[in-house]
Design a protein around this motif. Structure first.
Motif, PDB file in Angstrom:
ATOM      1  N   ILE A 122      20.771   2.658  -4.735  1.00 46.38           N
ATOM      2  CA  ILE A 122      20.765   4.359  -4.407  1.00 46.38           C
ATOM      3  C   ILE A 122      21.685   5.151  -5.465  1.00 46.38           C
ATOM      4  O   ILE A 122      21.569   6.239  -5.809  1.00 46.38           O
ATOM      5  CB  ILE A 122      20.995   4.479  -3.075  1.00 46.38           C
ATOM      6  CG1 ILE A 122      20.181   4.019  -2.101  1.00 46.38           C
ATOM      7  CG2 ILE A 122      21.553   5.673  -2.620  1.00 46.38           C
ATOM      8  CD1 ILE A 122      20.514   3.906  -0.569  1.00 46.38           C
ATOM      9  N   GLU A 181      18.957   9.200  -4.499  1.00 47.78           N
ATOM     10  CA  GLU A 181      17.729   9.008  -3.465  1.00 47.78           C
ATOM     11  C   GLU A 181      16.990   7.847  -3.643  1.00 47.78           C
ATOM     12  O   GLU A 181      17.007   7.147  -4.769  1.00 47.78           O
ATOM     13  CB  GLU A 181      16.834  10.338  -3.742  1.00 47.78           C
ATOM     14  CG  GLU A 181      17.537  11.452  -3.730  1.00 47.78           C
ATOM     15  CD  GLU A 181      16.466  12.659  -3.973  1.00 47.78           C
ATOM     16  OE1 GLU A 181      15.100  12.431  -4.166  1.00 47.78           O
ATOM     17  OE2 GLU A 181      17.064  13.900  -3.756  1.00 47.78           O
ATOM     18  N   LEU A 182      16.311   7.152  -2.724  1.00 51.10           N
ATOM     19  CA  LEU A 182      15.470   6.192  -2.741  1.00 51.10           C
ATOM     20  C   LEU A 182      14.674   6.163  -1.329  1.00 51.10           C
ATOM     21  O   LEU A 182      15.006   6.394  -0.342  1.00 51.10           O
ATOM     22  CB  LEU A 182      16.450   4.894  -2.601  1.00 51.10           C
ATOM     23  CG  LEU A 182      15.750   3.626  -3.377  1.00 51.10           C
ATOM     24  CD1 LEU A 182      15.632   3.873  -4.986  1.00 51.10           C
ATOM     25  CD2 LEU A 182      16.608   2.444  -2.950  1.00 51.10           C
TER      26      LEU A 182
END
Length: 576
Positions: free
Chosen positions: A317, A322-323
Protein backbone atom coordinates in the motif's frame (compact mmCIF):
# COMPACT_ATOMS: atom_id res chain seq x y z
CA UNK A 1 -23.68 -67.05 -12.09
CA UNK A 2 -23.88 -63.50 -10.73
CA UNK A 3 -24.03 -64.83 -7.15
CA UNK A 4 -20.94 -66.96 -7.73
CA UNK A 5 -19.08 -63.97 -9.14
CA UNK A 6 -20.22 -61.84 -6.22
CA UNK A 7 -18.75 -64.36 -3.78
CA UNK A 8 -15.42 -64.14 -5.55
CA UNK A 9 -15.62 -60.36 -5.45
CA UNK A 10 -16.16 -60.34 -1.69
CA UNK A 11 -13.00 -62.41 -1.26
CA UNK A 12 -11.09 -60.03 -3.54
CA UNK A 13 -12.29 -56.97 -1.67
CA UNK A 14 -11.34 -58.54 1.63
CA UNK A 15 -7.74 -58.63 0.45
CA UNK A 16 -7.65 -54.91 -0.32
CA UNK A 17 -10.07 -53.51 2.21
CA UNK A 18 -11.93 -54.21 5.40
CA UNK A 19 -14.69 -51.75 4.59
CA UNK A 20 -17.35 -51.60 1.89
CA UNK A 21 -19.65 -48.65 2.34
CA UNK A 22 -22.07 -47.24 4.84
CA UNK A 23 -25.75 -48.05 4.64
CA UNK A 24 -27.71 -44.95 3.68
CA UNK A 25 -30.54 -43.85 5.88
CA UNK A 26 -33.97 -44.60 4.36
CA UNK A 27 -36.15 -41.69 3.41
CA UNK A 28 -39.81 -42.35 4.15
CA UNK A 29 -42.41 -40.37 2.25
CA UNK A 30 -46.18 -40.21 2.46
CA UNK A 31 -46.34 -41.72 -1.01
CA UNK A 32 -44.46 -44.52 -2.71
CA UNK A 33 -40.87 -43.70 -3.58
CA UNK A 34 -40.37 -43.32 -7.31
CA UNK A 35 -43.97 -42.15 -7.58
CA UNK A 36 -45.08 -38.52 -7.61
CA UNK A 37 -47.83 -37.22 -5.33
CA UNK A 38 -50.39 -37.57 -8.14
CA UNK A 39 -49.56 -41.27 -8.63
CA UNK A 40 -47.36 -40.87 -11.72
CA UNK A 41 -44.46 -43.34 -11.70
CA UNK A 42 -40.98 -41.96 -12.26
CA UNK A 43 -38.58 -44.10 -14.26
CA UNK A 44 -35.09 -43.80 -15.69
CA UNK A 45 -33.18 -44.93 -18.78
CA UNK A 46 -29.44 -44.20 -18.80
CA UNK A 47 -27.75 -44.57 -22.20
CA UNK A 48 -23.97 -44.55 -21.77
CA UNK A 49 -22.02 -43.96 -24.98
CA UNK A 50 -18.32 -44.67 -24.55
CA UNK A 51 -15.97 -42.28 -26.34
CA UNK A 52 -18.53 -39.71 -27.51
CA UNK A 53 -16.70 -36.36 -27.68
CA UNK A 54 -18.96 -33.41 -26.90
CA UNK A 55 -17.33 -30.92 -29.24
CA UNK A 56 -17.43 -33.43 -32.11
CA UNK A 57 -21.14 -34.22 -31.89
CA UNK A 58 -21.78 -30.48 -31.64
CA UNK A 59 -20.50 -30.10 -35.20
CA UNK A 60 -23.47 -32.06 -36.57
CA UNK A 61 -25.95 -33.39 -34.02
CA UNK A 62 -27.63 -36.57 -35.32
CA UNK A 63 -31.39 -36.62 -35.78
CA UNK A 64 -32.68 -38.47 -32.71
CA UNK A 65 -30.45 -36.70 -30.21
CA UNK A 66 -31.32 -33.39 -31.87
CA UNK A 67 -35.02 -34.12 -31.44
CA UNK A 68 -34.51 -34.97 -27.76
CA UNK A 69 -32.63 -31.73 -27.20
CA UNK A 70 -35.89 -29.89 -27.87
CA UNK A 71 -37.01 -31.17 -24.46
CA UNK A 72 -33.64 -31.54 -22.82
CA UNK A 73 -31.05 -30.01 -20.56
CA UNK A 74 -27.76 -30.67 -22.29
CA UNK A 75 -24.15 -29.68 -22.64
CA UNK A 76 -21.48 -30.20 -25.27
CA UNK A 77 -18.96 -29.16 -22.61
CA UNK A 78 -19.57 -32.00 -20.16
CA UNK A 79 -16.65 -32.99 -17.99
CA UNK A 80 -15.37 -36.51 -17.33
CA UNK A 81 -12.98 -37.46 -14.55
CA UNK A 82 -9.30 -36.49 -14.77
CA UNK A 83 -8.49 -40.16 -15.31
CA UNK A 84 -10.28 -40.96 -18.58
CA UNK A 85 -9.53 -44.67 -18.68
CA UNK A 86 -12.63 -46.82 -19.13
CA UNK A 87 -12.68 -48.20 -15.54
CA UNK A 88 -12.12 -44.80 -13.89
CA UNK A 89 -14.61 -43.01 -16.15
CA UNK A 90 -17.33 -45.59 -15.59
CA UNK A 91 -16.75 -45.62 -11.84
CA UNK A 92 -16.99 -41.83 -11.64
CA UNK A 93 -20.20 -41.84 -13.70
CA UNK A 94 -22.07 -44.40 -11.58
CA UNK A 95 -20.65 -43.70 -8.09
CA UNK A 96 -20.77 -39.90 -8.21
CA UNK A 97 -17.23 -39.50 -6.84
CA UNK A 98 -13.89 -38.93 -8.57
CA UNK A 99 -11.08 -41.43 -8.99
CA UNK A 100 -9.19 -40.08 -5.99
CA UNK A 101 -12.03 -41.48 -3.89
CA UNK A 102 -13.26 -44.57 -5.72
CA UNK A 103 -9.72 -45.76 -6.67
CA UNK A 104 -10.99 -47.84 -9.60
CA UNK A 105 -8.32 -47.71 -12.29
CA UNK A 106 -8.02 -51.29 -13.60
CA UNK A 107 -10.23 -53.53 -15.71
CA UNK A 108 -10.99 -55.60 -12.61
CA UNK A 109 -13.15 -52.71 -11.37
CA UNK A 110 -11.83 -53.43 -7.88
CA UNK A 111 -10.38 -50.43 -6.01
CA UNK A 112 -6.58 -50.27 -6.18
CA UNK A 113 -4.54 -49.51 -3.06
CA UNK A 114 -2.58 -46.27 -2.95
CA UNK A 115 0.98 -47.35 -3.89
CA UNK A 116 2.37 -44.91 -1.33
CA UNK A 117 0.07 -46.29 1.40
CA UNK A 118 -0.56 -49.89 0.33
CA UNK A 119 -2.00 -50.95 3.69
CA UNK A 120 -4.57 -48.17 3.94
CA UNK A 121 -8.26 -49.04 3.65
CA UNK A 122 -9.33 -48.17 0.09
CA UNK A 123 -13.03 -48.78 0.76
CA UNK A 124 -15.51 -49.37 -2.05
CA UNK A 125 -17.73 -46.67 -3.50
CA UNK A 126 -21.21 -47.96 -4.37
CA UNK A 127 -23.01 -47.36 -7.63
CA UNK A 128 -26.37 -45.62 -7.78
CA UNK A 129 -27.98 -49.08 -8.04
CA UNK A 130 -26.94 -49.78 -4.45
CA UNK A 131 -28.18 -46.39 -3.25
CA UNK A 132 -31.53 -47.05 -4.95
CA UNK A 133 -31.90 -50.59 -3.60
CA UNK A 134 -31.16 -49.57 -0.03
CA UNK A 135 -34.02 -47.08 -0.08
CA UNK A 136 -36.55 -48.90 -2.25
CA UNK A 137 -35.96 -52.61 -2.70
CA UNK A 138 -39.10 -52.94 -4.83
CA UNK A 139 -37.59 -51.01 -7.73
CA UNK A 140 -36.68 -53.13 -10.72
CA UNK A 141 -33.17 -52.27 -11.92
CA UNK A 142 -31.09 -53.63 -14.79
CA UNK A 143 -27.65 -53.00 -16.31
CA UNK A 144 -26.81 -54.03 -19.89
CA UNK A 145 -23.09 -53.81 -20.57
CA UNK A 146 -20.29 -55.29 -22.70
CA UNK A 147 -17.94 -56.12 -19.81
CA UNK A 148 -18.40 -58.86 -17.21
CA UNK A 149 -16.34 -57.07 -14.57
CA UNK A 150 -18.25 -53.85 -15.15
CA UNK A 151 -21.53 -55.69 -14.77
CA UNK A 152 -20.69 -58.05 -11.89
CA UNK A 153 -18.32 -55.86 -9.87
CA UNK A 154 -19.01 -52.15 -10.28
CA UNK A 155 -22.69 -52.62 -11.14
CA UNK A 156 -23.25 -55.73 -9.03
CA UNK A 157 -26.17 -54.10 -7.20
CA UNK A 158 -28.34 -53.95 -10.31
CA UNK A 159 -30.98 -56.62 -9.79
CA UNK A 160 -30.31 -57.92 -13.28
CA UNK A 161 -26.97 -57.79 -15.07
CA UNK A 162 -26.86 -58.63 -18.77
CA UNK A 163 -23.60 -58.89 -20.70
CA UNK A 164 -23.69 -58.53 -24.49
CA UNK A 165 -21.17 -58.66 -27.34
CA UNK A 166 -22.51 -56.01 -29.72
CA UNK A 167 -24.36 -52.73 -29.62
CA UNK A 168 -27.18 -54.36 -31.58
CA UNK A 169 -27.57 -56.91 -28.79
CA UNK A 170 -27.44 -54.13 -26.21
CA UNK A 171 -30.24 -52.34 -28.04
CA UNK A 172 -32.34 -55.51 -28.23
CA UNK A 173 -31.90 -56.33 -24.54
CA UNK A 174 -32.70 -52.74 -23.58
CA UNK A 175 -35.92 -52.84 -25.60
CA UNK A 176 -36.88 -56.11 -23.91
CA UNK A 177 -36.38 -54.51 -20.49
CA UNK A 178 -38.30 -51.39 -21.49
CA UNK A 179 -41.22 -53.54 -22.62
CA UNK A 180 -41.41 -55.19 -19.19
CA UNK A 181 -44.12 -53.42 -17.26
CA UNK A 182 -42.22 -53.40 -13.95
CA UNK A 183 -38.95 -51.89 -15.21
CA UNK A 184 -37.93 -48.80 -13.23
CA UNK A 185 -34.23 -48.08 -13.85
CA UNK A 186 -32.32 -49.34 -16.90
CA UNK A 187 -28.72 -48.66 -17.87
CA UNK A 188 -27.40 -49.65 -21.29
CA UNK A 189 -23.86 -49.32 -22.66
CA UNK A 190 -22.95 -48.69 -26.31
CA UNK A 191 -19.28 -49.14 -27.29
CA UNK A 192 -19.15 -48.86 -31.10
CA UNK A 193 -18.31 -45.13 -30.99
CA UNK A 194 -15.36 -45.92 -28.74
CA UNK A 195 -14.18 -48.72 -31.01
CA UNK A 196 -14.40 -46.45 -34.06
CA UNK A 197 -12.38 -43.77 -32.28
CA UNK A 198 -9.68 -46.25 -31.31
CA UNK A 199 -9.55 -47.68 -34.83
CA UNK A 200 -9.19 -44.27 -36.49
CA UNK A 201 -9.71 -41.07 -34.46
CA UNK A 202 -12.22 -39.47 -32.11
CA UNK A 203 -13.18 -36.91 -34.73
CA UNK A 204 -16.03 -36.20 -37.12
CA UNK A 205 -13.33 -35.72 -39.75
CA UNK A 206 -13.06 -39.51 -39.67
CA UNK A 207 -16.03 -41.10 -41.53
CA UNK A 208 -15.84 -44.26 -39.40
CA UNK A 209 -16.28 -42.31 -36.17
CA UNK A 210 -19.11 -40.17 -37.51
CA UNK A 211 -20.91 -43.25 -38.89
CA UNK A 212 -20.65 -44.96 -35.50
CA UNK A 213 -22.20 -41.92 -33.80
CA UNK A 214 -25.07 -41.94 -36.30
CA UNK A 215 -25.63 -45.67 -35.78
CA UNK A 216 -25.84 -45.28 -32.01
CA UNK A 217 -28.15 -42.32 -32.51
CA UNK A 218 -30.47 -44.68 -34.39
CA UNK A 219 -30.42 -47.07 -31.42
CA UNK A 220 -31.23 -44.18 -29.09
CA UNK A 221 -34.25 -43.30 -31.23
CA UNK A 222 -35.46 -46.89 -31.06
CA UNK A 223 -35.17 -46.97 -27.26
CA UNK A 224 -37.09 -43.72 -26.92
CA UNK A 225 -39.81 -45.05 -29.22
CA UNK A 226 -40.06 -48.20 -27.10
CA UNK A 227 -40.59 -46.11 -23.97
CA UNK A 228 -43.29 -44.04 -25.64
CA UNK A 229 -45.00 -47.24 -26.80
CA UNK A 230 -45.47 -48.60 -23.30
CA UNK A 231 -49.20 -49.03 -22.49
CA UNK A 232 -48.59 -47.21 -19.20
CA UNK A 233 -46.53 -44.36 -20.67
CA UNK A 234 -49.11 -41.68 -19.88
CA UNK A 235 -48.97 -42.67 -16.20
CA UNK A 236 -45.18 -42.47 -16.16
CA UNK A 237 -42.50 -39.79 -16.16
CA UNK A 238 -39.32 -41.01 -17.82
CA UNK A 239 -35.96 -39.33 -17.44
CA UNK A 240 -33.75 -40.40 -20.35
CA UNK A 241 -30.06 -39.64 -19.91
CA UNK A 242 -27.55 -39.81 -22.75
CA UNK A 243 -24.07 -39.65 -21.23
CA UNK A 244 -20.68 -40.15 -22.78
CA UNK A 245 -18.15 -41.63 -20.39
CA UNK A 246 -15.10 -39.77 -21.74
CA UNK A 247 -13.72 -38.15 -24.86
CA UNK A 248 -10.56 -38.84 -26.83
CA UNK A 249 -7.70 -37.25 -28.72
CA UNK A 250 -6.36 -38.74 -31.92
CA UNK A 251 -7.10 -42.43 -31.46
CA UNK A 252 -6.34 -42.58 -27.74
CA UNK A 253 -7.71 -41.59 -24.36
CA UNK A 254 -6.96 -42.17 -20.68
CA UNK A 255 -5.22 -38.88 -19.90
CA UNK A 256 -6.44 -35.64 -18.36
CA UNK A 257 -6.39 -33.30 -21.36
CA UNK A 258 -9.41 -31.11 -22.05
CA UNK A 259 -10.46 -33.06 -25.15
CA UNK A 260 -10.11 -36.43 -23.40
CA UNK A 261 -12.38 -35.15 -20.61
CA UNK A 262 -14.87 -33.50 -22.98
CA UNK A 263 -18.23 -35.29 -22.97
CA UNK A 264 -21.80 -34.85 -24.17
CA UNK A 265 -24.56 -35.02 -21.56
CA UNK A 266 -28.31 -34.87 -22.20
CA UNK A 267 -31.12 -35.14 -19.64
CA UNK A 268 -34.45 -35.54 -21.42
CA UNK A 269 -38.04 -35.46 -20.23
CA UNK A 270 -41.06 -34.63 -22.38
CA UNK A 271 -41.88 -31.63 -20.16
CA UNK A 272 -38.41 -30.10 -20.04
CA UNK A 273 -37.88 -26.79 -21.80
CA UNK A 274 -34.88 -26.84 -24.11
CA UNK A 275 -31.77 -25.36 -22.58
CA UNK A 276 -28.08 -25.76 -23.21
CA UNK A 277 -26.24 -25.66 -19.90
CA UNK A 278 -23.03 -23.79 -20.50
CA UNK A 279 -21.67 -22.43 -17.25
CA UNK A 280 -18.72 -20.10 -17.16
CA UNK A 281 -15.92 -22.40 -15.98
CA UNK A 282 -13.68 -21.78 -13.00
CA UNK A 283 -10.55 -23.95 -13.07
CA UNK A 284 -8.97 -23.64 -9.67
CA UNK A 285 -6.33 -25.23 -7.42
CA UNK A 286 -6.95 -26.46 -3.89
CA UNK A 287 -5.09 -24.73 -1.06
CA UNK A 288 -4.87 -26.52 2.28
CA UNK A 289 -2.84 -27.29 5.39
CA UNK A 290 0.06 -25.51 7.09
CA UNK A 291 3.69 -26.52 6.70
CA UNK A 292 6.43 -23.89 6.73
CA UNK A 293 9.21 -26.45 7.27
CA UNK A 294 9.27 -28.61 4.14
CA UNK A 295 10.27 -27.17 0.79
CA UNK A 296 7.86 -29.51 -0.99
CA UNK A 297 5.22 -30.54 1.55
CA UNK A 298 2.69 -33.29 0.86
CA UNK A 299 0.36 -32.24 3.68
CA UNK A 300 -0.11 -28.63 2.58
CA UNK A 301 -0.15 -26.38 -0.48
CA UNK A 302 0.38 -22.68 -0.93
CA UNK A 303 2.13 -20.42 -3.44
CA UNK A 304 4.83 -17.80 -2.85
CA UNK A 305 8.35 -16.85 -3.86
CA UNK A 306 11.15 -17.73 -1.45
CA UNK A 307 11.96 -14.02 -1.23
CA UNK A 308 9.93 -11.15 -2.58
CA UNK A 309 11.06 -10.18 -6.10
CA UNK A 310 11.36 -6.49 -6.92
CA UNK A 311 8.04 -6.41 -8.74
CA UNK A 312 6.14 -7.33 -5.59
CA UNK A 313 6.81 -3.85 -4.20
CA UNK A 314 3.79 -2.79 -6.27
CA UNK A 315 1.62 -4.85 -3.92
CA UNK A 316 2.47 -2.74 -0.89
CA UNK A 317 0.00 0.00 0.00
CA UNK A 318 2.92 2.34 0.69
CA UNK A 319 3.73 2.43 -3.05
CA UNK A 320 0.70 4.53 -4.08
CA UNK A 321 -1.28 4.95 -0.86
CA UNK A 322 -4.14 2.99 -2.46
CA UNK A 323 -4.73 -0.66 -3.30
CA UNK A 324 -7.52 -3.03 -4.36
CA UNK A 325 -7.21 -6.81 -3.94
CA UNK A 326 -9.79 -9.26 -5.37
CA UNK A 327 -10.11 -13.04 -5.30
CA UNK A 328 -12.72 -15.72 -5.87
CA UNK A 329 -12.90 -18.36 -3.13
CA UNK A 330 -14.88 -21.50 -2.36
CA UNK A 331 -14.43 -23.07 1.05
CA UNK A 332 -14.27 -26.81 1.68
CA UNK A 333 -15.83 -28.36 4.76
CA UNK A 334 -13.67 -28.79 7.84
CA UNK A 335 -13.32 -32.00 9.86
CA UNK A 336 -16.55 -31.18 11.69
CA UNK A 337 -18.51 -31.00 8.46
CA UNK A 338 -19.06 -27.24 8.29
CA UNK A 339 -17.36 -24.27 6.66
CA UNK A 340 -16.22 -22.42 9.79
CA UNK A 341 -12.51 -21.89 10.46
CA UNK A 342 -10.70 -19.96 13.15
CA UNK A 343 -8.51 -17.25 11.74
CA UNK A 344 -6.30 -18.83 9.05
CA UNK A 345 -4.88 -16.27 6.57
CA UNK A 346 -5.26 -17.22 2.91
CA UNK A 347 -4.13 -14.19 0.83
CA UNK A 348 -1.48 -11.96 2.32
CA UNK A 349 1.44 -9.61 2.00
CA UNK A 350 2.59 -9.59 5.59
CA UNK A 351 5.23 -11.55 7.50
CA UNK A 352 2.72 -12.60 10.17
CA UNK A 353 -0.87 -11.50 10.54
CA UNK A 354 -0.59 -10.76 14.25
CA UNK A 355 -0.72 -7.69 16.44
CA UNK A 356 -0.08 -4.75 14.16
CA UNK A 357 2.55 -6.31 11.88
CA UNK A 358 2.87 -4.12 8.80
CA UNK A 359 1.17 -5.28 5.62
CA UNK A 360 -2.23 -6.63 4.60
CA UNK A 361 -4.03 -9.97 4.77
CA UNK A 362 -7.35 -11.74 4.26
CA UNK A 363 -8.16 -14.45 6.78
CA UNK A 364 -11.08 -16.73 7.52
CA UNK A 365 -13.09 -15.93 10.63
CA UNK A 366 -15.93 -18.36 11.30
CA UNK A 367 -18.05 -18.35 8.15
CA UNK A 368 -16.80 -14.92 7.07
CA UNK A 369 -13.59 -13.23 5.98
CA UNK A 370 -11.64 -10.43 7.66
CA UNK A 371 -9.49 -7.83 5.88
CA UNK A 372 -6.46 -6.69 7.88
CA UNK A 373 -4.26 -3.65 7.16
CA UNK A 374 -1.52 -2.42 9.53
CA UNK A 375 1.48 -0.09 9.62
CA UNK A 376 3.43 -1.76 12.46
CA UNK A 377 1.81 0.32 15.19
CA UNK A 378 -1.90 0.53 14.31
CA UNK A 379 -4.25 -1.71 12.39
CA UNK A 380 -7.64 -1.78 10.68
CA UNK A 381 -9.51 -5.08 10.78
CA UNK A 382 -12.97 -5.40 9.22
CA UNK A 383 -15.27 -8.33 8.50
CA UNK A 384 -17.50 -9.65 5.72
CA UNK A 385 -19.97 -12.46 6.38
CA UNK A 386 -21.07 -15.50 4.37
CA UNK A 387 -18.07 -16.08 2.12
CA UNK A 388 -17.65 -19.25 0.05
CA UNK A 389 -20.09 -21.46 2.00
CA UNK A 390 -22.35 -24.27 0.79
CA UNK A 391 -20.25 -25.02 -2.30
CA UNK A 392 -20.96 -21.50 -3.62
CA UNK A 393 -18.15 -19.35 -4.99
CA UNK A 394 -17.76 -15.84 -3.59
CA UNK A 395 -15.71 -12.86 -4.65
CA UNK A 396 -14.02 -11.02 -1.80
CA UNK A 397 -12.53 -7.57 -2.35
CA UNK A 398 -10.40 -5.40 -0.10
CA UNK A 399 -9.96 -1.70 -0.91
CA UNK A 400 -7.64 0.74 0.87
CA UNK A 401 -7.54 4.51 0.33
CA UNK A 402 -7.58 7.82 2.14
CA UNK A 403 -11.13 9.14 2.53
CA UNK A 404 -11.55 12.72 3.78
CA UNK A 405 -8.01 12.62 5.12
CA UNK A 406 -8.56 9.34 7.00
CA UNK A 407 -6.89 6.03 6.01
CA UNK A 408 -9.84 3.73 5.30
CA UNK A 409 -10.31 0.08 4.42
CA UNK A 410 -13.39 -1.53 2.90
CA UNK A 411 -14.27 -5.18 2.46
CA UNK A 412 -16.78 -6.29 -0.17
CA UNK A 413 -18.48 -9.66 -0.53
CA UNK A 414 -19.80 -10.37 -4.03
CA UNK A 415 -19.60 -6.69 -4.92
CA UNK A 416 -21.48 -5.40 -1.86
CA UNK A 417 -19.87 -3.36 0.90
CA UNK A 418 -19.69 -5.62 3.98
CA UNK A 419 -17.46 -3.61 6.31
CA UNK A 420 -15.67 -0.25 6.59
CA UNK A 421 -12.97 0.80 9.06
CA UNK A 422 -10.63 3.75 9.55
CA UNK A 423 -7.57 4.47 11.69
CA UNK A 424 -4.59 6.84 11.80
CA UNK A 425 -2.19 4.64 9.86
CA UNK A 426 1.12 5.90 8.49
CA UNK A 427 0.81 5.10 4.78
CA UNK A 428 4.57 4.99 4.27
CA UNK A 429 4.83 2.17 6.79
CA UNK A 430 2.17 -0.10 5.27
CA UNK A 431 4.78 -2.20 3.56
CA UNK A 432 6.20 -5.67 3.94
CA UNK A 433 9.26 -7.45 2.61
CA UNK A 434 7.38 -10.74 2.95
CA UNK A 435 6.57 -12.43 -0.37
CA UNK A 436 3.00 -12.19 -1.64
CA UNK A 437 1.39 -15.40 -0.39
CA UNK A 438 -1.55 -17.40 -1.72
CA UNK A 439 -2.67 -19.90 0.91
CA UNK A 440 -1.46 -20.60 4.44
CA UNK A 441 0.56 -17.95 6.26
CA UNK A 442 1.23 -16.91 9.84
CA UNK A 443 -0.50 -16.44 12.22
CA UNK A 444 -3.37 -18.87 12.57
CA UNK A 445 -3.63 -18.86 16.40
CA UNK A 446 -5.13 -22.35 16.17
CA UNK A 447 -4.68 -25.64 14.31
CA UNK A 448 -7.72 -24.80 12.19
CA UNK A 449 -5.94 -24.57 8.84
CA UNK A 450 -8.02 -23.53 5.87
CA UNK A 451 -9.03 -25.92 3.09
CA UNK A 452 -10.37 -24.04 0.05
CA UNK A 453 -10.20 -23.29 -3.66
CA UNK A 454 -9.15 -19.90 -4.99
CA UNK A 455 -9.10 -18.31 -8.45
CA UNK A 456 -8.93 -15.03 -10.33
CA UNK A 457 -6.66 -13.00 -8.01
CA UNK A 458 -6.27 -9.38 -9.07
CA UNK A 459 -4.37 -6.45 -7.55
CA UNK A 460 -4.91 -2.84 -8.65
CA UNK A 461 -2.69 0.06 -7.57
CA UNK A 462 -5.74 2.29 -7.10
CA UNK A 463 -8.87 2.17 -4.98
CA UNK A 464 -11.75 0.95 -7.14
CA UNK A 465 -15.06 2.62 -6.35
CA UNK A 466 -18.25 0.79 -5.35
CA UNK A 467 -19.56 0.53 -8.90
CA UNK A 468 -16.27 -0.77 -10.26
CA UNK A 469 -16.07 -3.43 -7.57
CA UNK A 470 -19.65 -4.49 -8.30
CA UNK A 471 -19.05 -4.52 -12.06
CA UNK A 472 -15.98 -6.73 -11.60
CA UNK A 473 -18.22 -9.35 -9.98
CA UNK A 474 -20.72 -9.16 -12.84
CA UNK A 475 -17.95 -9.69 -15.40
CA UNK A 476 -17.40 -13.15 -13.90
CA UNK A 477 -14.02 -14.71 -14.57
CA UNK A 478 -11.36 -12.52 -16.14
CA UNK A 479 -10.92 -8.82 -16.81
CA UNK A 480 -12.33 -7.05 -19.92
CA UNK A 481 -9.64 -5.52 -22.09
CA UNK A 482 -11.56 -2.24 -22.09
CA UNK A 483 -11.88 -2.07 -18.30
CA UNK A 484 -11.78 1.63 -17.29
CA UNK A 485 -8.91 1.00 -14.84
CA UNK A 486 -7.02 -1.59 -16.88
CA UNK A 487 -3.78 0.44 -16.77
CA UNK A 488 -3.85 0.19 -12.98
CA UNK A 489 -4.01 -3.61 -12.93
CA UNK A 490 -0.56 -4.51 -11.58
CA UNK A 491 -1.14 -8.17 -10.78
CA UNK A 492 -3.46 -10.78 -12.28
CA UNK A 493 -3.21 -14.50 -11.57
CA UNK A 494 -6.16 -16.52 -12.95
CA UNK A 495 -4.71 -19.62 -11.19
CA UNK A 496 -5.95 -21.77 -14.09
CA UNK A 497 -2.47 -22.76 -15.24
CA UNK A 498 -2.84 -26.47 -14.50
CA UNK A 499 0.82 -26.35 -13.53
CA UNK A 500 3.07 -25.67 -10.54
CA UNK A 501 3.62 -21.96 -11.25
CA UNK A 502 0.85 -19.37 -11.22
CA UNK A 503 1.58 -17.06 -14.13
CA UNK A 504 1.04 -13.32 -13.81
CA UNK A 505 -0.87 -12.05 -16.84
CA UNK A 506 0.59 -8.56 -16.39
CA UNK A 507 3.79 -8.28 -18.43
CA UNK A 508 6.94 -7.91 -16.36
CA UNK A 509 5.21 -8.67 -13.07
CA UNK A 510 6.18 -11.64 -10.89
CA UNK A 511 4.84 -15.17 -11.21
CA UNK A 512 4.08 -17.08 -8.01
CA UNK A 513 5.49 -20.63 -7.70
CA UNK A 514 3.59 -23.39 -5.92
CA UNK A 515 4.92 -24.81 -2.66
CA UNK A 516 3.69 -28.39 -2.44
CA UNK A 517 1.65 -29.77 -5.33
CA UNK A 518 -1.23 -27.96 -7.02
CA UNK A 519 -4.26 -30.14 -7.79
CA UNK A 520 -6.93 -28.51 -9.94
CA UNK A 521 -10.67 -28.96 -10.31
CA UNK A 522 -13.20 -27.54 -12.74
CA UNK A 523 -16.26 -25.74 -11.39
CA UNK A 524 -19.13 -23.75 -12.84
CA UNK A 525 -19.33 -20.11 -11.83
CA UNK A 526 -22.22 -20.25 -9.34
CA UNK A 527 -21.64 -16.97 -7.54
CA UNK A 528 -24.86 -15.36 -6.24
CA UNK A 529 -24.81 -12.89 -9.13
CA UNK A 530 -25.24 -15.78 -11.61
CA UNK A 531 -28.69 -17.19 -12.45
CA UNK A 532 -28.66 -20.73 -10.91
CA UNK A 533 -30.17 -22.05 -14.14
CA UNK A 534 -27.03 -20.91 -15.95
CA UNK A 535 -24.44 -21.95 -13.39
CA UNK A 536 -24.47 -25.73 -13.90
CA UNK A 537 -21.29 -27.23 -15.31
CA UNK A 538 -22.44 -30.75 -16.18
CA UNK A 539 -20.01 -33.49 -15.17
CA UNK A 540 -20.00 -37.25 -14.80
CA UNK A 541 -20.41 -37.10 -11.02
CA UNK A 542 -23.86 -35.49 -11.39
CA UNK A 543 -25.60 -38.66 -12.57
CA UNK A 544 -26.27 -40.48 -9.24
CA UNK A 545 -27.39 -37.30 -7.48
CA UNK A 546 -29.82 -36.41 -10.27
CA UNK A 547 -31.20 -39.96 -10.54
CA UNK A 548 -31.89 -40.19 -6.81
CA UNK A 549 -33.64 -36.83 -6.93
CA UNK A 550 -35.74 -37.89 -9.92
CA UNK A 551 -36.78 -41.10 -8.18
CA UNK A 552 -37.80 -39.18 -5.03
CA UNK A 553 -35.02 -40.79 -2.98
CA UNK A 554 -32.68 -39.12 -0.52
CA UNK A 555 -29.02 -38.17 -0.75
CA UNK A 556 -27.24 -38.69 2.54
CA UNK A 557 -24.53 -36.13 3.27
CA UNK A 558 -22.34 -38.89 4.68
CA UNK A 559 -21.96 -40.32 1.18
CA UNK A 560 -20.18 -37.12 0.10
CA UNK A 561 -21.45 -37.39 -3.47
CA UNK A 562 -19.75 -34.82 -5.67
CA UNK A 563 -22.59 -34.28 -8.14
CA UNK A 564 -24.81 -31.25 -8.56
CA UNK A 565 -28.59 -31.68 -8.60
CA UNK A 566 -29.08 -29.02 -11.25
CA UNK A 567 -32.60 -30.26 -12.10
CA UNK A 568 -33.98 -28.72 -8.91
CA UNK A 569 -33.65 -25.31 -10.56
CA UNK A 570 -36.13 -26.35 -13.27
CA UNK A 571 -38.90 -27.93 -11.18
CA UNK A 572 -41.48 -25.48 -12.50
CA UNK A 573 -41.20 -27.27 -15.86
CA UNK A 574 -42.03 -30.80 -14.74
CA UNK A 575 -43.69 -30.72 -11.31
CA UNK A 576 -47.38 -30.74 -12.18
Amino acid sequence: MKNIFFSLLVVSLAVTSCTRYDNPQPNFEDYKQGETSDGVKRKVLVIAVDGLVGHEIQKEVPANILAMMAHGKYSFDGLADENTSDPASWATLVTGVAVNRHHIITDSYIPSPDPEHPHDDTGFSPSFFYLINEQNKRMSTAAITHDRNLSFVLLMDAKEGLVVDTDESARDKAIEKIEEETSDVILVQFTSVLEAGKASSFSYDNPMYKAAVEKVDGFIGELKHSIESRPTYNQEEWLIVVASTHGGVGNSYGGSSEIERNTFLLYYNRYFVQQELKAQPIYAPRFFGFNETDLNPTDAMRARNATAPAGEADYNIAKTGELTIEAKVKMNKNASGNYNYSWPPFLSKVSARSGTTAGWSFFRSGSGVNFYVADGATKIEISGAGVGDNEIWSQVTGVFSVVDGQPTAKIYVNGNVAGVGSANLNLANITSSSPLTFGFQREVFSSDYLDFYMADIRIWDVALNDKEVSDNVKYGVGVPEDHPKITHLVGYWPLDDGDQVFKNKIAGKPDIPVVGAAVYRMFGNNMPSVDPRKSALLKSQDLPTVLLYWLELSVNEDWKLEGNNFLRHFEIEFLK
